[in-house]
Design a protein around this motif. Sequence first.
Motif, PDB file in Angstrom:
ATOM      1  N   GLY A 232       1.834  -1.003   0.861  1.00 28.21           N
ATOM      2  CA  GLY A 232       2.345  -1.776  -0.268  1.00 28.21           C
ATOM      3  C   GLY A 232       3.801  -1.524  -0.591  1.00 28.21           C
ATOM      4  N   ASN A 233       4.345  -0.423  -0.119  1.00 25.56           N
ATOM      5  CA  ASN A 233       5.760  -0.123  -0.375  1.00 25.56           C
ATOM      6  C   ASN A 233       6.617  -0.493   0.830  1.00 25.56           C
ATOM      7  OD1 ASN A 233       5.381   0.957  -2.997  1.00 25.56           O
ATOM      8  ND2 ASN A 233       4.568   2.822  -2.086  1.00 25.56           N
ATOM      9  N   HIS A 234       6.363  -1.657   1.370  1.00 26.50           N
ATOM     10  CA  HIS A 234       7.019  -2.129   2.576  1.00 26.50           C
ATOM     11  C   HIS A 234       8.219  -3.008   2.231  1.00 26.50           C
ATOM     12  CE1 HIS A 234       4.210  -5.173   1.161  1.00 26.50           C
ATOM     13  NE2 HIS A 234       4.954  -6.075   1.786  1.00 26.50           N
ATOM     14  N   ASN A 235       8.905  -3.479   3.248  1.00 25.67           N
ATOM     15  CA  ASN A 235      10.036  -4.379   3.078  1.00 25.67           C
ATOM     16  C   ASN A 235       9.511  -5.781   2.773  1.00 25.67           C
ATOM     17  OD1 ASN A 235      12.292  -6.001   3.261  1.00 25.67           O
ATOM     18  ND2 ASN A 235      13.022  -5.130   5.190  1.00 25.67           N
ATOM     19  N   ARG A 236       9.655  -6.212   1.526  1.00 28.90           N
ATOM     20  CA  ARG A 236       9.108  -7.510   1.127  1.00 28.90           C
ATOM     21  C   ARG A 236       9.954  -8.678   1.594  1.00 28.90           C
ATOM     22  NH1 ARG A 236       4.748  -6.896  -2.169  1.00 28.90           N
ATOM     23  NH2 ARG A 236       4.423  -4.755  -2.914  1.00 28.90           N
TER      24      ARG A 236
ATOM     25  N   PRO B 190       4.096  10.436  -0.645  1.00 33.70           N
ATOM     26  CA  PRO B 190       3.428   9.124  -0.559  1.00 33.70           C
ATOM     27  C   PRO B 190       3.394   8.539   0.848  1.00 33.70           C
ATOM     28  CG  PRO B 190       5.592   8.912  -1.575  1.00 33.70           C
ATOM     29  CD  PRO B 190       5.307  10.383  -1.465  1.00 33.70           C
ATOM     30  N   ASP B 191       4.179   9.096   1.777  1.00 35.03           N
ATOM     31  CA  ASP B 191       4.170   8.608   3.156  1.00 35.03           C
ATOM     32  C   ASP B 191       3.090   9.259   4.004  1.00 35.03           C
ATOM     33  OD1 ASP B 191       6.297   6.823   2.869  1.00 35.03           O
ATOM     34  OD2 ASP B 191       7.779   8.413   3.211  1.00 35.03           O
TER      35      ASP B 191
ATOM     36  N   ARG C 187       3.250 -10.427   0.950  1.00 35.56           N
ATOM     37  CA  ARG C 187       1.918  -9.972   0.544  1.00 35.56           C
ATOM     38  C   ARG C 187       0.968 -10.124   1.724  1.00 35.56           C
ATOM     39  NH1 ARG C 187       0.316 -14.762   0.971  1.00 35.56           N
ATOM     40  NH2 ARG C 187       1.374 -16.554   0.061  1.00 35.56           N
TER      41      ARG C 187
ATOM     42  N   GLU D 280      -4.161  -4.481  -2.450  1.00 33.50           N
ATOM     43  CA  GLU D 280      -3.921  -3.082  -2.127  1.00 33.50           C
ATOM     44  C   GLU D 280      -4.753  -2.711  -0.904  1.00 33.50           C
ATOM     45  OE1 GLU D 280      -5.140  -0.949  -5.549  1.00 33.50           O
ATOM     46  OE2 GLU D 280      -7.267  -1.456  -5.328  1.00 33.50           O
TER      47      GLU D 280
ATOM     48  N   ASN E 168       2.138   4.294   3.935  1.00 35.21           N
ATOM     49  CA  ASN E 168       2.513   4.127   2.522  1.00 35.21           C
ATOM     50  C   ASN E 168       2.292   2.666   2.147  1.00 35.21           C
ATOM     51  OD1 ASN E 168       3.583   4.222  -0.042  1.00 35.21           O
ATOM     52  ND2 ASN E 168       5.515   5.176   0.551  1.00 35.21           N
TER      53      ASN E 168
ATOM     54  N   ASN F 116       3.079   0.068   6.293  1.00 41.55           N
ATOM     55  CA  ASN F 116       4.320   0.806   6.076  1.00 41.55           C
ATOM     56  C   ASN F 116       4.254   2.244   6.583  1.00 41.55           C
ATOM     57  OD1 ASN F 116       6.950   1.138   5.099  1.00 41.55           O
ATOM     58  ND2 ASN F 116       6.233   1.918   3.131  1.00 41.55           N
TER      59      ASN F 116
ATOM     60  N   ARG G 293      -3.674   8.278  -0.384  1.00 36.41           N
ATOM     61  CA  ARG G 293      -2.263   8.653  -0.377  1.00 36.41           C
ATOM     62  C   ARG G 293      -2.102  10.096  -0.836  1.00 36.41           C
ATOM     63  NH1 ARG G 293       1.549   4.566  -1.050  1.00 36.41           N
ATOM     64  NH2 ARG G 293      -0.021   3.383  -2.207  1.00 36.41           N
TER      65      ARG G 293
END
Length: 528
Positions: A302-306, A260-261, A311, A243, A300, A362, A255
């Motif tokens: 961790g809430n990215h395009n995986r 959350p953005d 990671r 994180e 934001n 993100n 945050r």
Amino acid sequence: PQPKGGWRVGTEELNRQQFPRLCATQEALRAKECCPAWEGDGSACGASSGRGFCRDVEVSDQPDGPQYPFSGLDDREKWPLVFYNRTCQCAGNFMGFNCGDCKFGYFGQNCNERRESLRRNIFHLSRSERIRFVSYLNLAKQTVSADYVVATGTYLEMGNGSNPMFSNVSVYDVFVWMHYYVSRNALLGGPGNVWTDVDFAHWAPAFLPWHRVYLLHWEHEIRKLSGDTSFTIPYWDWRDARECAVCTDELMGGRSPQDPDLISPGSVFSSWRVLCSQATDYNDRGVLCDARAEGPLRRNPGNHNRNLVERLPTSAEVEFTLSLPDYDTGAMDRSANMSFRNTLEGSSPRLGMHAALHVFMNGSMSSVQGSANDPIFLLHHAYVDSLYEQWLRRHRPSPSQYPGSNAPIGHNAEYHMAPFMPLHRNREYFISSKDLGYEYSNLLAESLHPYLEELQAAWPWLLLAALCGGIVAIAVTAAVLTAKRRYGGSSFLPGRSWKNLFSLPERQPLIWSNDTEETSHRNYQTAM
């Protein structure tokens, strides 16, 4: 390789530049000369004091790579010749656009005080040091730069200098603008007509030297602004992180519970506004960033395009990167295979290492042109620079390992880094940080390992020596006590007491002052 234009598919790259305020005039632009007077003696470049002289700029004629097939189109080509062909060239330990500053690692009025600064892990700072760091960041964001302005038009749009187009921005935003300017697309003329496969500071050999100079100048500006000459940029060691550990209101902002953005209202960074992050808009219009505020800082983590990044990098991945012996390979761009630079930058074989952190955040950090808007950029690149330093110390490359020719435009060894004023060449920063006056706390500990290993091998002998010394001390003490009992009432050591047996005669007082107490209070200071 990912499409040109950022760490997120579909975004575009931009760039930005800085100009000394004293050289952003019609007179300086038309004369193509940036040799301001040093305020110390009123002469250009401090020439009367021997600090420097106004000289013709010499640029390299070595060929560039094939990625950028144009010539005479972009203001950054053969920097800084489009704007200036004469600048200050400083002597000795002096530096700066007017030779009014000291080279990195030197201090004092005459720049003759050599001092090594220490960049530390942000989690090893005390609470007061963390507060001070955040305060300095916000001070830089709120203070208009006294020394620099940023260009809002090309040299052609300025009528070849007849109509200067510059804007005032804060000290912090000068550096936001610089990072935008160096990485922007080339404007080919007209709306939407841009060349994307160009970047003077990324995806090629100068990535690490350029960002090293960027951090050094940023550090220097904060020291000037705050008066705190001991200030250094802390780093965030993100290996194995799950994180964003620095995303707290005490540090870089948590945050927002409402969105959350956005940044938490409890952080000073929630009020920050970004510049030059609307790449698509500027490209569609075929113009440079106008340096106007565009909206709030976004993040934001961790809430990215995986699909792009799974990671954050692991310790094993960092170690593999450091093990690569070749600084750059092949075409020396995103396609470079088994290249330390390309692997650390994160475009080979997929987005990783340095680029992974940008994607993970993100938000404003996730596109090249806007990434420096987020102050986490500084912590991140300080750690990337520490990895660069670790590789330099481990492999000890010769200067010739940095490419002298055929690298993408802007990245050859003797190319001046756009858009810095004063001028710096890429190869000049293919050297250890210790030669530039700074060290990293994690590398300082590593530098002690060989000595600790030698100490570990020698400890039995040291223990034996300590025991022998203890036995001798006990024997001497026993002998002295025996002699004291035997001769206690005699004339042994006449005129001297036993407690003064091993004392030296006092020749003069250690402190001789009638106002000792007053002086001690006057010299006792604490600094925040």
